[in-house]
Design a protein around this motif. Structure first.
Motif, mmCIF file in Angstrom:
data_model
loop_
_atom_site.group_PDB
_atom_site.id
_atom_site.type_symbol
_atom_site.label_atom_id
_atom_site.label_comp_id
_atom_site.label_asym_id
_atom_site.label_seq_id
_atom_site.Cartn_x
_atom_site.Cartn_y
_atom_site.Cartn_z
ATOM 1 N N GLY A 82 1.838 18.302 11.009
ATOM 2 C CA GLY A 82 2.204 18.060 9.611
ATOM 3 C C GLY A 82 1.047 18.330 8.668
ATOM 4 N N ILE A 83 -0.161 17.952 9.092
ATOM 5 C CA ILE A 83 -1.353 18.224 8.290
ATOM 6 C C ILE A 83 -1.590 19.733 8.197
ATOM 7 C CG2 ILE A 83 -3.864 17.933 8.187
ATOM 8 C CD1 ILE A 83 -3.370 15.134 9.514
ATOM 9 N N LEU A 84 -1.400 20.425 9.330
ATOM 10 C CA LEU A 84 -1.531 21.887 9.334
ATOM 11 C C LEU A 84 -0.545 22.504 8.347
ATOM 12 C CD1 LEU A 84 -2.734 24.493 10.606
ATOM 13 C CD2 LEU A 84 -0.922 24.336 12.330
ATOM 14 N N GLN A 85 0.720 22.055 8.373
ATOM 15 C CA GLN A 85 1.731 22.569 7.453
ATOM 16 C C GLN A 85 1.314 22.329 6.009
ATOM 17 O OE1 GLN A 85 5.256 24.087 7.896
ATOM 18 N NE2 GLN A 85 4.268 24.597 5.965
ATOM 19 N N GLU A 86 0.838 21.131 5.732
ATOM 20 C CA GLU A 86 0.420 20.786 4.367
ATOM 21 C C GLU A 86 -0.752 21.655 3.908
ATOM 22 O OE1 GLU A 86 -1.862 17.125 2.220
ATOM 23 O OE2 GLU A 86 -0.347 16.593 3.702
ATOM 24 N N LYS A 87 -1.739 21.856 4.776
ATOM 25 C CA LYS A 87 -2.927 22.636 4.414
ATOM 26 C C LYS A 87 -2.608 24.122 4.234
ATOM 27 C CE LYS A 87 -5.907 19.266 4.559
ATOM 28 N NZ LYS A 87 -6.456 18.708 3.336
ATOM 29 N N LEU A 88 -1.692 24.648 5.061
ATOM 30 C CA LEU A 88 -1.348 26.070 4.966
ATOM 31 C C LEU A 88 -0.434 26.362 3.780
ATOM 32 C CD1 LEU A 88 -0.810 26.975 8.717
ATOM 33 C CD2 LEU A 88 -2.741 27.611 7.252
ATOM 34 N N GLY A 89 0.393 25.408 3.417
ATOM 35 C CA GLY A 89 1.266 25.571 2.260
ATOM 36 C C GLY A 89 2.618 26.185 2.587
ATOM 37 N N SER A 90 3.332 26.514 1.545
ATOM 38 C CA SER A 90 4.724 26.938 1.675
ATOM 39 C C SER A 90 4.904 28.360 2.201
ATOM 40 C CB SER A 90 5.428 26.803 0.329
ATOM 41 O OG SER A 90 4.807 27.647 -0.627
ATOM 42 N N GLU A 91 3.812 29.099 2.377
ATOM 43 C CA GLU A 91 3.919 30.453 2.926
ATOM 44 C C GLU A 91 3.996 30.436 4.447
ATOM 45 O OE1 GLU A 91 0.871 32.984 1.410
ATOM 46 O OE2 GLU A 91 1.211 32.335 -0.655
ATOM 47 N N TYR A 92 3.898 29.250 5.046
ATOM 48 C CA TYR A 92 3.920 29.100 6.495
ATOM 49 C C TYR A 92 4.984 28.099 6.902
ATOM 50 C CZ TYR A 92 -0.533 31.526 6.462
ATOM 51 O OH TYR A 92 -1.517 32.455 6.290
ATOM 52 N N TYR A 93 5.562 28.344 8.074
ATOM 53 C CA TYR A 93 6.538 27.431 8.658
ATOM 54 C C TYR A 93 5.991 26.994 10.010
ATOM 55 C CZ TYR A 93 10.935 25.812 10.700
ATOM 56 O OH TYR A 93 11.912 25.071 11.312
ATOM 57 N N VAL A 94 5.625 25.718 10.125
ATOM 58 C CA VAL A 94 5.028 25.191 11.345
ATOM 59 C C VAL A 94 6.108 24.506 12.174
ATOM 60 C CG1 VAL A 94 3.326 23.593 12.300
ATOM 61 C CG2 VAL A 94 2.779 24.900 10.230
ATOM 62 N N ILE A 95 6.301 25.000 13.390
ATOM 63 C CA ILE A 95 7.288 24.430 14.311
ATOM 64 C C ILE A 95 6.553 23.537 15.303
ATOM 65 C CG2 ILE A 95 9.022 24.926 16.078
ATOM 66 C CD1 ILE A 95 9.297 27.735 14.724
ATOM 67 N N GLU A 96 6.989 22.310 15.414
ATOM 68 C CA GLU A 96 6.366 21.313 16.278
ATOM 69 C C GLU A 96 7.173 21.199 17.570
ATOM 70 O OE1 GLU A 96 6.780 16.849 15.416
ATOM 71 O OE2 GLU A 96 4.993 17.505 14.321
ATOM 72 N N GLU A 97 6.586 21.603 18.680
ATOM 73 C CA GLU A 97 7.231 21.530 19.997
ATOM 74 C C GLU A 97 6.356 20.692 20.921
ATOM 75 O OE1 GLU A 97 9.855 22.271 21.834
ATOM 76 O OE2 GLU A 97 11.035 23.418 20.403
ATOM 77 N N GLY A 98 6.330 19.394 20.695
ATOM 78 C CA GLY A 98 5.519 18.496 21.513
ATOM 79 C C GLY A 98 6.385 17.660 22.440
ATOM 80 N N LEU A 99 5.902 17.454 23.655
ATOM 81 C CA LEU A 99 6.595 16.633 24.641
ATOM 82 C C LEU A 99 5.560 15.809 25.397
ATOM 83 C CD1 LEU A 99 9.189 15.888 26.260
ATOM 84 C CD2 LEU A 99 8.625 17.814 27.779
ATOM 85 N N GLY A 100 5.688 14.505 25.330
ATOM 86 C CA GLY A 100 4.763 13.624 26.028
ATOM 87 C C GLY A 100 4.757 13.900 27.528
ATOM 88 N N GLY A 101 3.560 14.024 28.102
ATOM 89 C CA GLY A 101 3.429 14.251 29.538
ATOM 90 C C GLY A 101 3.479 15.710 29.947
ATOM 91 N N ARG A 102 3.708 16.622 29.010
ATOM 92 C CA ARG A 102 3.818 18.047 29.354
ATOM 93 C C ARG A 102 2.485 18.545 29.928
ATOM 94 N NH1 ARG A 102 6.050 21.396 24.687
ATOM 95 N NH2 ARG A 102 8.073 20.980 25.616
ATOM 96 N N THR A 103 2.571 19.311 31.010
ATOM 97 C CA THR A 103 1.408 19.921 31.649
ATOM 98 C C THR A 103 1.415 21.418 31.357
ATOM 99 O OG1 THR A 103 2.568 20.420 33.714
ATOM 100 C CG2 THR A 103 1.520 18.241 33.549
ATOM 101 N N GLU A 111 7.396 12.479 36.695
ATOM 102 C CA GLU A 111 8.183 12.768 35.502
ATOM 103 C C GLU A 111 8.709 14.206 35.587
ATOM 104 O OE1 GLU A 111 6.338 11.013 31.716
ATOM 105 O OE2 GLU A 111 4.610 11.504 32.979
ATOM 106 N N ASP A 112 10.015 14.349 35.717
ATOM 107 C CA ASP A 112 10.606 15.688 35.783
ATOM 108 C C ASP A 112 10.483 16.410 34.445
ATOM 109 O OD1 ASP A 112 11.396 15.483 38.415
ATOM 110 O OD2 ASP A 112 13.378 14.686 37.947
ATOM 111 N N TYR A 113 10.737 17.681 34.452
ATOM 112 C CA TYR A 113 10.821 18.574 33.297
ATOM 113 C C TYR A 113 9.585 18.561 32.381
ATOM 114 C CZ TYR A 113 12.279 14.540 30.456
ATOM 115 O OH TYR A 113 12.328 13.324 29.812
ATOM 116 N N LYS A 114 8.407 18.349 32.930
ATOM 117 C CA LYS A 114 7.185 18.308 32.124
ATOM 118 C C LYS A 114 6.331 19.568 32.290
ATOM 119 C CE LYS A 114 7.980 14.090 30.721
ATOM 120 N NZ LYS A 114 7.909 13.549 29.386
ATOM 121 N N ASN A 115 6.746 20.493 33.145
ATOM 122 C CA ASN A 115 6.006 21.731 33.383
ATOM 123 C C ASN A 115 6.126 22.638 32.156
ATOM 124 O OD1 ASN A 115 5.422 24.448 34.158
ATOM 125 N ND2 ASN A 115 5.747 23.930 36.295
ATOM 126 N N GLY A 116 5.010 22.847 31.465
ATOM 127 C CA GLY A 116 5.024 23.628 30.231
ATOM 128 C C GLY A 116 5.399 25.084 30.409
#
Length: 181
Positions: A82-103, A111-116
């Motif tokens: 969110g900070i990255l999106q704010e700093k870059l401004g409206s010319e950028y679209y930042v997509i957040e794809e975070g998953l706890g435990g992802r390797t 924990e299944d389904y954590k393989n990145g």
């Protein structure tokens, strides 16, 4: 702050915490250099008729913004994406794809389904065209159940970068021209 909290919660030793923090610093510098030097074609994504550069942030609980209570999430304007999106401004679209435990590439026996790696290509495909991919993984690879070294984690990150380079998730079905790991 978030990174230190996550590493402390996972009982990661001070030495490995310093290694991870150093890698994050290197990533930040690489991102800055790539963002300022590289010139890429604009993506086709637009909001309100305005073309935007699209950035995919692919990571773990640090990208997700998980609080130290392991249940709740920081507000979007506090999370690094969110900070990255704010700093870059409206010319950028930042997509957040975070998953706890992802390797990076490791199957987790607890924990299944954590393989990145297993979700990376479908993720790239569902968000294309992409101008930049930021990979923020490796912290969970330090869990004792994986028994991997920092070298192994670096090699795993290289594996993910090669996957992105070979993909057609970039502008005009090319590989994303820029990536950060």
């Amino acid at each position: 702050m978030f990174l230190a909290n996550g590493l402390t919660i996972m009982n990661i030793g001070e030495y490995y915490q310093q290694v991870v923090k150093g890698l994050v610093l290197i990533l930040a510098v690489a991102f800055d250099v790539l963002a300022n030097k590289a010139k890429s074609k604009e993506s086709k994504r637009s909001i309100g008729g305005k073309l935007m550069k699209t950035i995919l942030c692919y990571g773990d609980s640090n990208t997700y913004g998980l609080k130290s209570d392991l249940v709740s999430r920081y507000p979007r304007n506090v999370r690094w994406t969110g900070i990255l999106q704010e700093k870059l401004g409206s010319e950028y679209y930042v997509i957040e794809e975070g998953l706890g435990g992802r390797t990076t590439v490791w199957d987790d026996p607890v924990e299944d389904y954590k393989n990145g790696k297993k979700y990376l290509l479908p993720c790239l495909d569902s968000h294309k065209p992409l101008d930049l991919v930021i990979i923020m993984l490796g912290t969970n690879d330090l869990k004792s159940r994986f028994s991997v070294t920092p070298f192994d984690i670096g090699a795993s990150m290289e594996n993910l970068v090669k996957t992105i380079i070979k993909s057609d998730a970039g502008v005009e079905f090319s590989a994303a021209e820029k990536f950060c790991w």
